[in-house]
Design a protein around this motif. Structure first.
Motif, short mmCIF file in Angstrom:
data_model
loop_
_atom_site.label_atom_id
_atom_site.label_comp_id
_atom_site.label_asym_id
_atom_site.label_seq_id
_atom_site.Cartn_x
_atom_site.Cartn_y
_atom_site.Cartn_z
N GLY A 1 0.81 -1.21 0.00
CA GLY A 1 0.00 0.00 0.00
C GLY A 1 0.84 1.26 0.00
O GLY A 1 0.52 2.24 -0.68
N ASN A 2 1.94 1.24 0.76
CA ASN A 2 2.84 2.39 0.79
C ASN A 2 3.37 2.71 -0.60
O ASN A 2 3.43 3.88 -1.01
N LEU A 3 3.77 1.67 -1.33
CA LEU A 3 4.30 1.88 -2.67
C LEU A 3 3.20 2.23 -3.67
O LEU A 3 3.39 3.08 -4.54
N SER A 4 2.05 1.62 -3.53
CA SER A 4 0.95 1.88 -4.46
C SER A 4 0.44 3.31 -4.36
O SER A 4 -0.08 3.85 -5.34
N THR A 5 0.59 3.92 -3.17
CA THR A 5 0.17 5.32 -3.01
C THR A 5 1.35 6.27 -2.98
O THR A 5 1.16 7.47 -2.82
N ASN A 6 2.57 5.73 -3.11
CA ASN A 6 3.79 6.54 -3.02
C ASN A 6 3.77 7.38 -1.73
O ASN A 6 3.85 8.61 -1.75
N ALA A 7 3.66 6.69 -0.61
CA ALA A 7 3.53 7.35 0.68
C ALA A 7 4.72 8.26 0.98
O ALA A 7 5.83 8.00 0.54
N GLY A 8 4.45 9.31 1.75
CA GLY A 8 5.49 10.27 2.11
C GLY A 8 5.95 10.07 3.54
O GLY A 8 6.81 9.27 3.83
N GLY A 9 5.34 10.82 4.47
CA GLY A 9 5.66 10.63 5.87
C GLY A 9 6.62 11.66 6.43
O GLY A 9 6.98 12.65 5.78
N ASN A 10 7.05 11.39 7.66
CA ASN A 10 7.79 12.38 8.44
C ASN A 10 9.26 12.50 8.09
O ASN A 10 9.91 13.46 8.51
N SER A 11 9.80 11.52 7.36
CA SER A 11 11.23 11.54 7.07
C SER A 11 11.54 11.81 5.60
O SER A 11 12.68 11.64 5.16
N ALA A 12 10.53 12.23 4.85
CA ALA A 12 10.74 12.46 3.41
C ALA A 12 11.76 13.55 3.15
O ALA A 12 12.45 13.56 2.13
N LEU A 13 11.88 14.50 4.08
CA LEU A 13 12.85 15.59 3.93
C LEU A 13 14.25 15.05 3.68
O LEU A 13 14.97 15.54 2.81
N ALA A 14 14.64 14.02 4.43
CA ALA A 14 16.00 13.50 4.31
C ALA A 14 16.10 12.29 3.38
O ALA A 14 17.10 12.13 2.67
N TYR A 15 15.07 11.44 3.37
CA TYR A 15 15.18 10.16 2.68
C TYR A 15 14.30 10.04 1.44
O TYR A 15 14.41 9.07 0.69
N GLY A 16 13.41 11.01 1.23
CA GLY A 16 12.51 10.93 0.10
C GLY A 16 11.24 10.18 0.42
O GLY A 16 11.02 9.71 1.54
N VAL A 17 10.38 10.05 -0.58
CA VAL A 17 9.10 9.35 -0.43
C VAL A 17 9.29 7.88 -0.80
O VAL A 17 10.39 7.44 -1.14
#
Length: 477
Positions: free
Chosen positions: A154-170
């Protein structure tokens, strides 16, 4: 309130078709009882109520492939589903489709510390993937509020973001390879660990973010990262989003990629959390108009020194009003617990109209100011409730109903509020879906915000990969 979905109604499936589907997974994993199907038909916010005659729970990619082959042959639509934590209705069977739950595909097939990769099946819960990485002294950095129940597929199917996208990406940037079942039952086996591979088209990115409309992701090779040796977390009181932007600039200049989280939070969010959250306390001794929750993660023993230097510089420049650095792990967890409950506590204040938008980072203060003014003008007494990932321009711009107002009357203005907020997003060159996807909630809006040629190409891809429109029909496009 339910939006976009027709009311639930009885749905039948020919006995022969039902028997053939059940034979693929076994009777035990072909769910037909109404009460047993019910959990697969609703989602967290209760905006959508689906209906389905059958939930299939395959345990292998081969079973998923057989389901897709049969569905294609019989022209029966299916809806892939992971942890059922989506927020835009993409995982809901709105028109009586067969649900294909991927939760039994829950194996971590391999962890390769030399390559810094982990191969997970689609049904692996995100928190389990995080723990598996931690067990071998690595980090899988994708982090969401729903990480205890959402799944890798599900995370990949929706291209989830989250709290660490700033450093590691989505999510897209954390996957090296995929295993995908196509609508006709063929399997693309591209579980590559390679960081360099120029052998033709990058098919991986066609399926990530496609919400199960082009194929069903059954496994993925995920990137792992070195675990930080020190982590420091601070709650900061500020006067405005403009000052938060200044603090972000200072932080990035002094911490570089070690700045892993930078969350902007309006004072109303803190008020709601303290009032309604479970064991939530105000993290700061005084009140402030705005707050920042920031985190430094370092491979060395210097995170404390770095965050103190950042805050000292910000004080000197009159950018911040006050700051508290977490004194221990429990306080750090308390800071993040507050962040996690920001959205759900809104329920205690009545109706809430939500937006998941992004704008260029430099335009975040302007967006919030203009959206606040537009929403209050549209609905007298409406309470803007903005928070989100300032570090990547993703703001969850929510709006709570007026105090003492009628919840239904407020929620009936959902599309009116979306229209004014999304118009500002468009003017500033932003996106109406930063990390939650399109699903059905934003499907009708998408053509107004996406290039017409891009939409045409998307439709061509759908027609090529799913010519009979059996995979999650009616979603995205």
């Amino acid at each position: 309130m339910t939006i976009a979905s027709p009311p639930p109604k009885p749905v039948s499936l020919a006995p022969d078709a039902l028997a053939r589907f059940a034979a693929i997974v076994g009777d035990k994993y072909a769910v037909t009882a109404r009460d047993d199907i019910a959990p697969y038909l609703t989602e967290e916010r209760n905006l959508y109520q689906g209906h389905s005659p059958l939930v299939l729970r395959p345990a292998s990619p081969a079973e998923v492939a057989a389901i897709c082959k049969l569905a294609s042959d019989l022209r029966i639509a299916i809806v892939p589903q992971g942890g059922n934590t989506g927020l835009v209705g993409g995982q809901t069977p709105h028109h009586g489709e067969v649900v294909v739950s991927l939760r039994r595909l829950d194996k971590i097939r391999e962890i390769d510390t030399a390559s810094n990769t982990m191969t997970c099946e689609a049904g692996v819960v995100l928190a389990s993937a995080q723990q598996a990485a931690d067990n071998v002294d690595r980090l899988f950095p994708l982090s969401l509020g729903a990480e205890g129940s959402c799944t890798i597929g599900g995370n990949l199917s929706t291209n989830a973001g989250g709290n660490s996208a700033l450093a590691y990406g989505v999510a897209r940037e954390m996957a090296l390879g995929l295993e995908v079942v196509l609508a006709d039952g063929r399997i693309i086996n591209n579980l590559s660990k390679l960081k360099k591979d120029n052998t033709g088209y990058d098919l991986r990115n066609i399926f990530i973010g496609a919400e199960g409309t082009l194929g069903i992701i059954t496994a993925a090779v995920l990137k792992l990262f070195p675990k930080p040796r020190t982590v420091e977390t601070a709650f900061v009181g500020i006067s405005s989003p403009a000052d938060a932007l200044k603090l972000l600039t200072i932080s990035q200049g002094m911490a570089s990629s070690n700045l892993t989280s930078f969350e902007l939070i309006a004072d109303i969010c803190i008020d709601f959390c303290v009032r309604h959250g479970p064991s939530i306390r105000d993290p700061m001794p005084g009140k402030h108009p705005w707050y920042v929750l920031m985190e430094i993660s370092s491979p060395r023993q210097d995170a404390r020194e770095t965050i103190e230097a950042i805050l000292e510089k910000a004080f000197e420049d009159a950018v911040i009003r006050d700051a508290v650095i977490a004194a221990n792990l429990d306080q750090r967890k308390a800071f993040w617990k507050l962040r996690e409950v920001i959205s759900p506590v809104q329920k205690e204040e009545g109706g809430s109209i939500k937006h998941d938008v992004s704008v260029p980072i430099a335009n975040v203060p302007q967006f919030i100011a203009e959206a606040n003014a537009a929403v209050v003008k549209l609905i007298d007494g409406a309470r803007p409730f903005p928070f989100g990932h300032l570090g990547d321009g993703n703001i969850h711009y929510n709006v709570s109903q007026p105090v003492g107002g009628d919840k239904k009357a407020f929620l009936d203005r959902w599309h009116d509020v979306h229209e004014v907020v999304h118009a500002i997003v468009a003017k500033l060159g932003g996106s109406i879906s930063a990390e939650h996807g399109i699903g059905v909630m934003k499907r009708e809006e998408l053509p107004h915000f996406k290039d017409a040629t891009a939409i045409a190409v998307m439709k061509s891809l759908k027609a090529t990969l799913d010519p009979h429109n059996i995979l999650n029909p009616g979603k995205v496009i």
